[in-house]
Design a protein around this motif. Sequence first.
Motif, short mmCIF file in Angstrom:
data_model
loop_
_atom_site.label_atom_id
_atom_site.label_comp_id
_atom_site.label_asym_id
_atom_site.label_seq_id
_atom_site.Cartn_x
_atom_site.Cartn_y
_atom_site.Cartn_z
N ASP A 154 56.74 123.54 86.92
CA ASP A 154 56.57 124.30 85.85
C ASP A 154 57.89 124.58 84.99
OD1 ASP A 154 54.18 124.81 87.02
OD2 ASP A 154 55.19 126.31 88.28
N GLU A 155 58.89 124.18 85.31
CA GLU A 155 59.99 124.25 84.48
C GLU A 155 59.74 123.46 83.33
OE1 GLU A 155 65.01 124.31 84.82
OE2 GLU A 155 63.70 124.23 86.67
N GLU A 156 59.58 121.88 83.80
CA GLU A 156 59.29 120.99 82.90
C GLU A 156 58.34 121.11 81.70
OE1 GLU A 156 58.66 117.62 84.97
OE2 GLU A 156 60.73 117.49 85.92
N TYR A 157 57.19 121.51 82.21
CA TYR A 157 56.13 122.16 81.49
C TYR A 157 56.49 123.16 79.94
CZ TYR A 157 51.69 123.81 79.72
OH TYR A 157 50.49 124.49 78.94
N THR A 158 57.10 124.06 80.68
CA THR A 158 57.65 125.36 79.65
C THR A 158 58.61 124.49 78.84
OG1 THR A 158 57.62 126.74 81.69
CG2 THR A 158 58.79 127.54 79.71
N MET A 159 59.55 123.62 79.30
CA MET A 159 60.60 123.18 78.17
C MET A 159 59.96 121.99 77.24
SD MET A 159 63.71 122.07 80.98
CE MET A 159 64.51 121.27 79.56
N ALA A 160 58.77 121.50 77.65
CA ALA A 160 58.12 120.74 76.64
C ALA A 160 57.45 121.44 75.74
CB ALA A 160 56.95 119.70 77.58
N VAL A 161 56.71 122.65 76.01
CA VAL A 161 55.96 123.56 75.27
C VAL A 161 56.79 124.12 74.31
CG1 VAL A 161 54.76 125.66 74.95
CG2 VAL A 161 54.08 124.15 76.62
N ARG A 162 58.06 124.33 74.55
CA ARG A 162 58.92 125.17 73.91
C ARG A 162 59.53 124.10 72.94
NH1 ARG A 162 62.38 126.89 77.55
NH2 ARG A 162 63.72 125.18 77.28
N ASP A 163 59.84 122.80 73.24
CA ASP A 163 60.40 121.77 72.31
C ASP A 163 59.20 121.54 71.14
OD1 ASP A 163 62.67 121.70 73.51
OD2 ASP A 163 62.05 120.19 74.97
N PHE A 164 57.92 121.66 71.62
CA PHE A 164 56.78 121.31 70.90
C PHE A 164 56.63 122.39 69.81
CE2 PHE A 164 52.12 121.39 69.96
CZ PHE A 164 51.93 120.18 69.52
N LYS A 206 58.88 124.44 68.67
CA LYS A 206 60.19 123.78 67.69
C LYS A 206 59.88 122.94 66.63
CE LYS A 206 63.85 125.69 70.61
NZ LYS A 206 64.95 125.37 71.45
N PHE A 207 59.24 121.76 67.44
CA PHE A 207 58.66 120.78 66.36
C PHE A 207 58.24 121.02 65.03
CE2 PHE A 207 56.04 117.30 65.26
CZ PHE A 207 56.97 116.21 64.53
N PHE A 208 57.15 121.98 65.53
CA PHE A 208 56.22 122.27 64.14
C PHE A 208 56.83 123.23 63.46
CE2 PHE A 208 52.92 120.18 66.76
CZ PHE A 208 52.48 119.44 65.97
N LYS A 209 57.61 124.38 63.91
CA LYS A 209 58.22 125.22 63.10
C LYS A 209 59.07 124.66 62.06
CE LYS A 209 58.18 129.45 65.82
NZ LYS A 209 59.41 130.60 66.41
N ARG A 210 59.88 123.81 62.42
CA ARG A 210 60.65 122.95 61.39
C ARG A 210 59.82 122.39 60.20
NH1 ARG A 210 63.51 121.32 66.33
NH2 ARG A 210 62.30 118.95 66.20
N ARG A 211 58.61 121.98 60.64
CA ARG A 211 57.81 121.35 59.34
C ARG A 211 57.01 122.45 58.75
NH1 ARG A 211 59.40 118.19 62.83
NH2 ARG A 211 59.56 115.67 62.54
N GLY A 212 57.32 123.75 58.99
CA GLY A 212 56.52 124.82 58.48
C GLY A 212 54.78 124.89 58.70
N ARG A 213 54.68 124.35 59.75
CA ARG A 213 53.35 124.41 60.18
C ARG A 213 52.88 125.53 61.53
NH1 ARG A 213 51.16 118.45 60.95
NH2 ARG A 213 49.26 119.68 61.29
N PHE A 214 51.70 125.83 61.40
CA PHE A 214 51.45 126.63 62.53
C PHE A 214 50.85 125.90 63.80
CE2 PHE A 214 52.14 130.57 60.42
CZ PHE A 214 51.65 130.46 59.20
N VAL A 215 51.20 126.47 65.04
CA VAL A 215 50.78 125.73 66.25
C VAL A 215 49.16 126.04 66.16
CG1 VAL A 215 50.70 125.70 68.57
CG2 VAL A 215 52.95 126.11 67.39
N ARG A 216 48.34 125.14 66.50
CA ARG A 216 46.81 125.14 66.63
C ARG A 216 46.65 126.15 67.79
NH1 ARG A 216 42.51 120.53 67.63
NH2 ARG A 216 40.53 121.81 67.24
#
Length: 298
Positions: free
Chosen positions: A223-233, A235-245
């Motif tokens: 669960d902790e690994e999944y949470t970290m992956a979602v958070r990184d995901f 962050k990745f789209f925020k840096r590019r000015g896109r919304f998460v689907r």
Amino acid sequence: MDFDKYLEGQSKQRPPLYESDSFIYWKNRFETYVKSKDLDLWHVITNGDFQPIVQNPETKLDEVIPFEKQTDDLKTRLVKNNEAKMVIYNAFQVKDNKIDLLVQQYEQFVIFKDESIDSAFARFNTIITSLKALDEGYSSKNYVRKFLRALHPKWRAKVTAIEESKDLTSLSLDELIGNLKVHKLIIKKDSEIVKAKVERKFITLKAKKESSDEECSTSGSEDEEYTMAVRDFKKFFKRRGRFVRQPRNDKKTFQRSCDDKNDKSDRKCFRCADPNYLIGECPKPSKDKNQRAFVGGS
């Protein structure tokens, strides 16, 4: 032979104490003691008291001499009568004392909670054997009842079972002891079986708990690994000015909400405001080409 008892026969203060279980030995010691003390005493013991009598020379008959006419020598001999009685009394007095002590021990006899049947029987047998040696024995029936009453309360169920199933008037003490020992062995064996079952159950529960703890630990890590992956995901789209689907379920919910709002009663043609059709079905021509292009694009 106890050294103290041996000294009793050698002392001039008191005679050797009476022992019924070794009567011949005691008799020889007692005789030696009395003779060493005074031969007249032994004479009184074996032949009877000295009598204050004298033979009348005229009638040839024995006559009792009045005290006032007794000579000092006769009075000294008469004193031997009481001395002999005192020696015998002192020798046998211990018997009464022993009987009193043993009877008290018999009446107050109890079996301790953790005491074994063999140990209790050994103590009890010493008391009743000593009473028999002093001619103060009880019947076997009394022995059985007394031993049952002396048992610790934890034996109460077994005592009740024996009293109901056995004839105590004919039950011997040895048979009672054997019955109690067998019962004790059964209880001990049952206790060991129960203890083993409890230990096995404890080990099983402990193993299950350890396994559950390991699963919880693994699940927590995932669960902790999944949470970290979602958070990184994100962050990745925020840096590019896109919304998460938006998730599919949320999208459907939003669509249903929009459909509910756009009820047929609220629909109408954008061009002529006719509620029976939309602008794409409107029979009226558009005013300019740019508006038709805009509608088509829409």
